[in-house]
Design a protein around this motif. Structure first.
Motif, PDB file in Angstrom:
ATOM      1  N   THR A  85       0.830  -1.206   0.000  1.00 19.47           N
ATOM      2  CA  THR A  85       0.000   0.000   0.000  1.00 19.47           C
ATOM      3  C   THR A  85       0.864   1.255   0.000  1.00 19.47           C
ATOM      4  N   LEU A  86       1.895   1.280   0.837  1.00 17.70           N
ATOM      5  CA  LEU A  86       2.799   2.433   0.840  1.00 17.70           C
ATOM      6  C   LEU A  86       3.529   2.549  -0.490  1.00 17.70           C
ATOM      7  N   HIS A  89       1.337   4.211  -3.028  1.00 18.32           N
ATOM      8  CA  HIS A  89       1.279   5.666  -2.836  1.00 18.32           C
ATOM      9  C   HIS A  89       2.575   6.329  -3.296  1.00 18.32           C
ATOM     10  N   ASP A 128      -6.818   2.304   2.918  1.00 22.64           N
ATOM     11  CA  ASP A 128      -5.360   2.254   2.782  1.00 22.64           C
ATOM     12  C   ASP A 128      -4.668   2.332   4.135  1.00 22.64           C
ATOM     13  N   LEU A 129      -5.146   3.188   5.015  1.00 25.66           N
ATOM     14  CA  LEU A 129      -4.551   3.266   6.354  1.00 25.66           C
ATOM     15  C   LEU A 129      -4.702   1.936   7.098  1.00 25.66           C
ATOM     16  N   ILE A 132      -2.142  -0.445   5.640  1.00 24.29           N
ATOM     17  CA  ILE A 132      -0.791  -0.111   6.099  1.00 24.29           C
ATOM     18  C   ILE A 132      -0.580  -0.649   7.504  1.00 24.29           C
ATOM     19  N   ARG A 143       2.190   5.022   9.330  1.00 23.48           N
ATOM     20  CA  ARG A 143       1.369   6.237   9.228  1.00 23.48           C
ATOM     21  C   ARG A 143       2.223   7.453   8.898  1.00 23.48           C
ATOM     22  N   PHE A 146       3.039   7.312   5.249  1.00 24.35           N
ATOM     23  CA  PHE A 146       1.819   7.599   4.491  1.00 24.35           C
ATOM     24  C   PHE A 146       1.532   9.104   4.463  1.00 24.35           C
TER      25      PHE A 146
END
Length: 183
Positions: A85-86, A89, A128-129, A132, A143, A146
């Motif tokens: 996920t990271l 991004h 997404d959070l 993560i 976090r 992110f």
């Protein structure tokens, strides 16, 4: 016959969105109008309005389209990639372009008057959070990374001082190292 008309509507919808993005890339978001989209897409203005009766509807569809593109970035990552996920991004930050920024600004402008327009973005970022947090042992570091990525993205989007492309690339490289070293 019903399936054929639904298919044409869906195709016209995609053509309208493609046209709107092409206009934003070529002339800037201020030149996006229903008339300009109709010319660009080879449709009547009525055909455009049939698919997107309001500017809000058009902006909502563009946001959904951009979120879908962001999600598709994950397919480019190696299957065994940690912190997917990271990394998605980070990839999104690295592939920012002026046209996407212009469209994002138009969406934000409409959302200023209608904040619920951003609900799909809020929902996607919440997911997404959560991902993560599941992907990383050190959730605080996850976090932090992110929000650093989001900060860089929004500084670029809003044309706030960020040191320019070379500094942004340097920071993206540093963030990638942080992701690589995270457990």
């Amino acid at each position: 016959m019903k399936n054929g008309s639904q298919s044409r509507r869906k195709n016209a919808s995609a053509r309208v969105l493609t046209a709107a993005r092409a206009i934003a890339a070529r002339e800037g978001v201020s030149h996006i109008s229903f008339d300009a989209i109709a010319r660009e897409a080879g449709l009547s203005k009525g055909g455009v309005l049939y698919n997107f009766p309001t500017k809000r509807d058009l902006m909502a569809a563009l946001l959904r389209d951009m979120l879908s593109e962001h999600e598709s970035l994950e397919a480019r990552l190696p299957q065994d990639s940690r912190q997917r996920t990271l990394r998605r991004h980070l990839c999104s930050l690295r592939t920012l372009d002026a046209a996407a920024s212009d469209v994002s600004m138009a969406i934000l402008a409409v959302a200023a008057a209608e904040p619920d327009l951003l609900d799909p973005l809020r929902d996607a970022l919440e997911v997404d959070l959560s991902c993560i947090e599941a992907e990383m042992k050190d959730t605080s570091l996850g976090r932090l990374i992110f929000f650093a990525l989001q900060g860089l993205r929004f500084h670029s989007l809003l044309a706030l001082p960020d040191g320019g492309p070379s500094v942004r690339n340097e920071l993206a490289q540093k963030i990638e190292e942080m992701i690589d070293n995270a457990h």
